[in-house]
Write an enzyme that holds these catalytic residues in place. Structure first.
Site, PDB file in Angstrom:
ATOM      1  N   TYR A   1      -1.854  -0.384  10.761  1.00 26.96           N
ATOM      2  CA  TYR A   1      -1.892  -0.852   9.480  1.00 26.96           C
ATOM      3  C   TYR A   1      -0.744  -0.429   8.638  1.00 26.96           C
ATOM      4  O   TYR A   1      -0.099  -1.249   7.995  1.00 26.96           O
ATOM      5  CB  TYR A   1      -3.174   0.056   8.836  1.00 26.96           C
ATOM      6  CG  TYR A   1      -3.421  -0.367   7.240  1.00 26.96           C
ATOM      7  CD1 TYR A   1      -3.879  -1.819   6.902  1.00 26.96           C
ATOM      8  CD2 TYR A   1      -3.284   0.612   6.160  1.00 26.96           C
ATOM      9  CE1 TYR A   1      -3.992  -2.088   5.468  1.00 26.96           C
ATOM     10  CE2 TYR A   1      -3.517   0.154   5.066  1.00 26.96           C
ATOM     11  CZ  TYR A   1      -3.961  -1.019   4.790  1.00 26.96           C
ATOM     12  OH  TYR A   1      -4.039  -1.339   3.236  1.00 26.96           O
TER      13      TYR A   1
ATOM     14  N   SER B   1       0.691  -1.267   0.012  1.00 27.74           N
ATOM     15  CA  SER B   1      -0.011   0.045   0.075  1.00 27.74           C
ATOM     16  C   SER B   1       0.773   1.232   0.079  1.00 27.74           C
ATOM     17  O   SER B   1       2.247   1.198   0.371  1.00 27.74           O
ATOM     18  CB  SER B   1      -0.671  -0.130   1.465  1.00 27.74           C
ATOM     19  OG  SER B   1      -1.547   1.011   1.335  1.00 27.74           O
TER      20      SER B   1
HETATM   21  N1  LIG Z   1      -8.615  -0.358  -1.139  1.00 27.52           N
HETATM   22  C1  LIG Z   1      -7.786   0.426  -0.912  1.00 27.52           C
HETATM   23  O1  LIG Z   1      -7.705   1.614  -0.877  1.00 27.52           O
HETATM   24  C2  LIG Z   1      -6.159  -0.394  -0.764  1.00 27.52           C
HETATM   25  C3  LIG Z   1      -5.249   0.592  -0.790  1.00 27.52           C
HETATM   26  C4  LIG Z   1      -3.853   0.148  -0.696  1.00 27.52           C
HETATM   27  C5  LIG Z   1      -3.694  -1.420  -0.245  1.00 27.52           C
HETATM   28  N2  LIG Z   1      -4.713  -2.136  -0.431  1.00 27.52           N
HETATM   29  C6  LIG Z   1      -4.573  -3.684  -0.099  1.00 27.52           C
HETATM   30  O2  LIG Z   1      -5.332  -4.224  -1.103  1.00 27.52           O
HETATM   31  C7  LIG Z   1      -5.585  -5.740  -0.579  1.00 27.52           C
HETATM   32  C8  LIG Z   1      -6.967  -6.036  -1.060  1.00 27.52           C
HETATM   33  O3  LIG Z   1      -7.847  -5.269  -0.407  1.00 27.52           O
HETATM   34  P1  LIG Z   1      -9.180  -4.653  -1.275  1.00 27.52           P
HETATM   35  O4  LIG Z   1      -8.900  -3.145  -1.170  1.00 27.52           O
HETATM   36  O5  LIG Z   1      -9.230  -5.258  -2.144  1.00 27.52           O
HETATM   37  O6  LIG Z   1     -10.357  -4.700   0.279  1.00 27.52           O
HETATM   38  P2  LIG Z   1     -11.542  -5.973   0.075  1.00 27.52           P
HETATM   39  O7  LIG Z   1     -12.404  -5.499  -1.039  1.00 27.52           O
HETATM   40  O8  LIG Z   1     -12.049  -5.638   1.504  1.00 27.52           O
HETATM   41  O9  LIG Z   1     -10.909  -7.327  -0.039  1.00 27.52           O
HETATM   42  C9  LIG Z   1     -10.088  -7.650   0.874  1.00 27.52           C
HETATM   43  C10 LIG Z   1     -10.052  -9.189   0.746  1.00 27.52           C
HETATM   44  O10 LIG Z   1      -9.241 -10.146   1.793  1.00 27.52           O
HETATM   45  C11 LIG Z   1      -9.815 -11.296   2.230  1.00 27.52           C
HETATM   46  N3  LIG Z   1      -9.677 -11.569   3.344  1.00 27.52           N
HETATM   47  C12 LIG Z   1      -9.553 -10.626   4.549  1.00 27.52           C
HETATM   48  N4  LIG Z   1      -9.366 -11.373   5.817  1.00 27.52           N
HETATM   49  C13 LIG Z   1      -8.875 -12.568   5.273  1.00 27.52           C
HETATM   50  C14 LIG Z   1      -8.396 -13.734   5.874  1.00 27.52           C
HETATM   51  N5  LIG Z   1      -8.321 -13.873   7.121  1.00 27.52           N
HETATM   52  N6  LIG Z   1      -8.267 -15.003   5.203  1.00 27.52           N
HETATM   53  C15 LIG Z   1      -8.415 -14.905   3.772  1.00 27.52           C
HETATM   54  N7  LIG Z   1      -8.778 -13.940   3.102  1.00 27.52           N
HETATM   55  C16 LIG Z   1      -9.123 -12.607   3.853  1.00 27.52           C
HETATM   56  C17 LIG Z   1     -11.472 -10.732   1.795  1.00 27.52           C
HETATM   57  O11 LIG Z   1     -11.988 -12.051   1.661  1.00 27.52           O
HETATM   58  P3  LIG Z   1     -12.970 -12.775   2.889  1.00 27.52           P
HETATM   59  O12 LIG Z   1     -13.730 -11.781   3.654  1.00 27.52           O
HETATM   60  O13 LIG Z   1     -14.149 -13.545   1.652  1.00 27.52           O
HETATM   61  O14 LIG Z   1     -12.025 -13.690   3.605  1.00 27.52           O
HETATM   62  C18 LIG Z   1     -11.442 -10.048   0.574  1.00 27.52           C
HETATM   63  O15 LIG Z   1     -11.320 -10.759  -0.506  1.00 27.52           O
HETATM   64  C19 LIG Z   1      -5.277  -5.559   1.025  1.00 27.52           C
HETATM   65  O16 LIG Z   1      -4.347  -6.152   1.338  1.00 27.52           O
HETATM   66  C20 LIG Z   1      -5.281  -4.126   1.231  1.00 27.52           C
HETATM   67  O17 LIG Z   1      -4.438  -3.841   2.664  1.00 27.52           O
HETATM   68  C21 LIG Z   1      -5.945  -1.432  -0.518  1.00 27.52           C
END
Ligand SMILES: NC(=O)c1ccc[n+]([C@@H]2O[C@H](COP(=O)([O-])OP(=O)(O)OC[C@H]3O[C@@H](n4cnc5c(N)ncnc54)[C@H](OP(=O)(O)O)[C@@H]3O)[C@@H](O)[C@H]2O)c1
Length: 245
Positions: free
Chosen positions: A152, A139
């Protein structure tokens, strides 16, 4: 491009789901992992194409046995692992003074330990193959700290440290590529799990003034990293919204 066997954690929504959609267009074999199996099943239905092979695996990345079985099932089905995309992550932001220790534990368990469990399972396979690619979704929070995100950010700084350590130890020796993807604010479910209503509201307000990145924008960056020739290791991709700070 050669078709690859690719594991994506956190494939049930957001960046993971968008990445599965993007990579399936290339005809890669995909292993989709997350806890919400119903979402994975629905995604699998969407992805079925003539030359794509999709396996879903209900996985909690904080459970080491789940991750062991995820990688074992991938090998049983496809015989190799070309790419692991460590994407599962959570961001329950709060200020330190709120003392939400359980949320700190969860972030460390999912964002750091879950990622390490995946790495530990694929590294011996990739060494044996003398090829592989580990992509860690970090991130902008892995590059700078902001209030309410100390823990975080600590996890994402950790992800960057692990990524660089892996590169130094494995890339030249075993032909294993390592990439950190560093998105800025992206429209996904991530912010919806913030327990502090004021912080959540501030995110919503920001969305009114800044055009957030789409999950598909990040998927495109991941596709770029994967599709480079053998001698090119894209080590880091940092992506900000154009209007973002
Ligand atoms: N959105 C942003 O602004 C942003 C910015 C920078 C980085 N990121 C990073 O991008 C990545 C994906 O996040 P996203 O933004 O796409 O958010 P999201 O839509 O909330 O997706 C998060 C994913 O992680 C899974 N997850 C959470 N806990 C888990 C566990 N214990 N075991 C297995 N899977 C788990 C969730 O699936 P289940 O709930 O079905 O398990 C979901 O598929 C993360 O690492 C986040 O830190 C996001």
């Amino acid at each position: 491009m050669k078709k690859k066997v690719i594991i994506i954690t956190g494939a049930s929504s957001g960046i993971g789901e968008a990445t599965a959609i993007r990579l399936s267009k290339e005809g890669h074999s995909l292993v989709l992992a997350a806890r919400r199996e119903d979402k994975l099943l629905a995604l699998k239905e969407k992805l079925i194409t003539e030359d794509s092979n999709i396996l879903i695996h209900k996985t909690d990345v904080t459970n080491r046995n789940d991750v062991i079985s995820l990688v074992k099932n991938t090998i049983d089905r496809f015989g190799k692992v070309d790419v692991l995309i460590n994407n599962a992550g959570i961001m329950p932001l709060s200020s330190i003074e709120e003392g939400r220790v359980e949320d700190w534990d969860k972030m460390i368990d999912v964002n750091l330990k879950g990622l390490l469990y995946g790495i530990n399972e694929v590294v011996p396979i990739m060494i044996e193959q003398n090829s592989g690619h580990i992509i860690n979704v970090s991130s902008v929070a892995g590059r700078r700290v902001f209030p309410t995100a100390a823990v975080y950010c600590a996890t994402k700084f950790g992800v960057n440290a692990i990524t660089e350590g892996l590169r130094q130890e494995l890339s030249a020796k075993y032909n294993i590529k390592v990439t950190a993807i560093e998105p800025g604010a992206t429209k996904t479910e991530l912010q919806s799990h913030i327990p502090n209503e004021e912080i959540k509201k501030n995110f919503a307000k920001r969305m009114e003034t800044v055009t957030f990145l789409e999950a598909s924008d990040i998927a495109e960056a991941i596709h770029y990293a994967i599709s480079q020739p053998k001698h090119v290791n894209v080590t880091e991709i940092l992506i900000h919204p154009t209007e973002g700070p």
